[in-house]
Every structure is written in C-alpha cells, then in structure tokens.
Design an enzyme around this catalytic site. Sequence first.
Site, PDB file in Angstrom:
ATOM      1  N   LYS A 188      45.885  69.906  71.464  1.00  0.00           N
ATOM      2  CA  LYS A 188      47.008  70.602  70.831  1.00  0.00           C
ATOM      3  C   LYS A 188      46.911  72.111  71.013  1.00  0.00           C
ATOM      4  CE  LYS A 188      48.350  67.284  67.326  1.00  0.00           C
ATOM      5  NZ  LYS A 188      48.495  66.988  65.902  1.00  0.00           N
ATOM      6  N   CYS A 290      50.279  61.629  55.289  1.00  0.00           N
ATOM      7  CA  CYS A 290      51.561  61.394  55.957  1.00  0.00           C
ATOM      8  C   CYS A 290      51.453  60.246  56.949  1.00  0.00           C
ATOM      9  CB  CYS A 290      52.038  62.652  56.656  1.00  0.00           C
ATOM     10  SG  CYS A 290      52.550  63.912  55.483  1.00  0.00           S
ATOM     11  N   CYS A 439      42.186  35.088  47.318  1.00  0.00           N
ATOM     12  CA  CYS A 439      41.788  33.952  48.145  1.00  0.00           C
ATOM     13  C   CYS A 439      41.875  32.728  47.240  1.00  0.00           C
ATOM     14  CB  CYS A 439      40.400  34.164  48.732  1.00  0.00           C
ATOM     15  SG  CYS A 439      39.132  34.383  47.471  1.00  0.00           S
TER      16      CYS A 439
END
Length: 482
Positions: A188, A290, A439
């Site tokens: 980035k 997010c 379960c």
Amino acid sequence: MAVTIVIPTPLRQFAGGKSEIDVEATTAGEALEKLTTEHADLKKHLYNDQNSLRSFVNVYVGDEDIRHTGGENTSVKDGETMMIVPSIAGGNLAGEARAEKELPTLSTEEYARYSRHLILPEVGLEGQRKLKAARVLMIGTGGLGSPLGLYLAAAGIGTIGLVDFDVVDESNLQRQIIHGTKDVGRPKIASAKDRLNDINPNVRIEAFETRLTGENALELFKDYDVIVDGTDNFQTRYLVNDASVLTGKPNVYGSIFRFEGQASVFDATRGACYRCLYPEPPPPGLVPSCAEGGVLGVLPGIVGTIQANEVIKVILGAEGILLNRLLLFDAWKMRFRELKLRKNPDCPICGDNPTVKELIDYEEFCGLRQPAEENILEEITAIELSELIADNREAQIIDVREPHEYEIARIPNAKLIPLGEVVKRADEIDSSRAAIVHCKGGVRSAKAIADLKASGFQGRLVNLKGGIAAWSDEVDSTVPKY
Ligand code: ZN
C-alpha cells in the site's frame, strides 16, 4: 417524562435491533435501568460486575457526558435524547511551532497551483507557506488514509509520512480510493506514494513500510508536527494516542464502523486525549472490526476528509478545530451530532497524576493476550435459548454435529457446520453478533468454541448447555432424542 435513548450499532443486537428506544425516566440512571430491564442482554455490555458503567461506554444527556454532570443522577427532561457512545474500531500546535522557523518560499508553479488557497484570507501566502513547512504523519493508508492523503497532498503539505505494512487487496478497492485495480498485490505504501506524487510532485513523501509498534512510535512521531490516526484497530489507536501525548503532538482522530463515524482532534497540551474519552478498550469481540461488521464504502471518504480538513486547520492555527469536541456522523440517517469532551483529571496518561509514563504492551492492554484462566466458556441453557429466539428470530445458531444427526433432529434455523470443518468454515459464522453453538450433549460444541478461539476467531461464542438433548427435554419434546 419520556426520553429517547439512542442505541449505537454494535449494541443494537442486544436491544431487539432497535436504534432508538423511548423510556419514561427522570434521571439518566433510571432511564438506563428501564432500558436494561427491558433488554437484559444489554446490561452486561453496559455495566461491570460492580454494577457501574463500563469505562469504554460513555453516556450523554443532550451533548454532555454524564460523568461531568452528576453521573447516573443527572436529570433528564421530557423529550430529551440520551446517547450511548461506546468506543469504535475502522494532530504543540504546528502553526505556533513553525512560527519560530523561517517559512519556505513558493515557486512560480506553486503560486499557480495553490491560487485558490492564496486568495482565501484565512490561508493566504503565509498559510500556504505554513502548509509547505508542515510535516504530517499518517498512520494507515486504507479507508481513512485514502482521502486524507489525497487532500493533504493536493493542499500542498510539504512532507507527508506514511506508515503501513499492508498489501493492496481487491476487497480494499470499494473504499480505499488511493489505490487502483492495477495496484492489487503491491504494498500500500508504494501504491499510495505513486498516487500522491502524481497529484502533487512538490510533496515529499516519507514512506515507512512497517507496523507501528511501541518500539518505533516515539522515534517516528518526534519528527512530525501533526499525527493523523487512520487505523482500524484498538491496539494501534491507543498506541497512537499515547505516543502523541508523550511527544506532545496533536492527534487528528477518525474512526468508522458500518454507517457510523467519529472524528475529533486530541491534543493533551490543551485539551482531552482519546483516553480521556475512553480510558479502556472494549473487550475483544464486542465491537467487531470493519472486516467483520462491514463498512459503507463512502463513509471513510467522508470521515477521512473531515480529518484532512482539521489537519489543515491545525497547521494554519485556525480557530474552530474539533478540539474537545467529538463529532458523530451517521451516514444512513445522514445526521451529524456533536458532543463536548473535557480533559479528564484522572486520565491515566494526560491527567494530573498519570500512571502511563511510557508506551505499554497494547496487545495485552486490549485483551488480545488473555491468560488461560480468563478463557472461560460462556454458556446458555435451552430455556434461555428459547427465550432468546422468541425475542430475536435472527439468533445465530451453529450446529456442529454430523449431517446424519441433523437429519434426525434439529433446532429451527440452526446452521450445520460439523466440528471437523468449523475452523476452516469460520467465515460462515457472523462474528459481528453472538453465535450459539450446540451439538448433541454440549461437549463437541465446547470443543468447537475452543478451536475457533484458538484459530483467532473474534466473535462471541456461547455454548448450549446439554445440547439438543436438553432442548428436547426442556423446550420442545417433538424434537426426537437419539
Ligand atoms: Zn487524557
């Protein structure tokens, strides 16, 4: 006396999905009491075992934090709004400091480029020279960092430092507009640097392809005038705050989650810091990231642009910056609200008697390294589960038995993910809300929870005590026992 309590997104799942709830009350405490009686699940998120409000949850009546107005005894008026504002995961004044130094001159090309600033009396030639002299450090080049970087570069900030260690992923492009499709797979930092240089070659970009840590933060911060927090997790957020306070730098804050955003300017030299607002982070898993909870792509664009606006004003020494003010934005309702912040004299880092005098271990502080004994199993009984389902039909139930068992008997709306597949299919479990795991008898589901936690799953997992057998015994006898 009816008051409206605004419920923030992360807590709505415990309040029947509602965003606003009206209650009859004369004090803030009474209103919260009624709220948590009506929605019992909210109580443990708002209150600790000593029955006091948790430190990562702030309550406002009107625009005042009740910590400053009498706590839960704060009176509420008919028609008034109360807000619950939890912390959410998703910056010495440069102007003054620079006034001592000689400001750089502008080139002919820069006069033309910045002409719309130069004719604004509030910026002018001196302001533009201050921007050129300024050094701004951006933590993160993601959702918030994208508009921040673009506008700061375009505005002519002289030096922009970028800190990021991530690589551009396809799923970033929905909001991280500093990166393009051609950049997928690139660091980035490299992608952001190219884009910012293209917007404005006069800006000097200082790229740090590294994770911000307690080891490097103070060293990095000391060379900059303003810090901008564009991080997406609590441990880095507290680290950015503490390093800003310890180096005396303003910290321009923004955070986002789903449709909601927050922004402020924290400057402990003349006001509140992030820890004055939230002394402690929420426990892991309560407020999803997010990546887990989603985010509207345009939201970081709006919040990051507000941060860029404040960075520029801090550098110009403008009045009216977001100091001691917390701006809240709801993109879905298209509504801005503003709350007052005050410096907390008991703040652990910027208060009168600080206990935090150097950077600490933020992973541990945020509960990401829990000691084993705290890793206890949360359980629910079959009766409680039936009440939960009656209350909220969307309850998430994960069945970790085998398909043939599921054919025999099942709890309505349970999703089948056999124990052996549960870790690799963890992304099918919505970690933004609680999952009830069951379960046949409760043992395999406890194992599934332990496996998921060990694999780093961040959501809240609750074991059904006694499994589907207990469900058959206590809730629905038409469910066959096998
Ligand atoms: Zn503080």
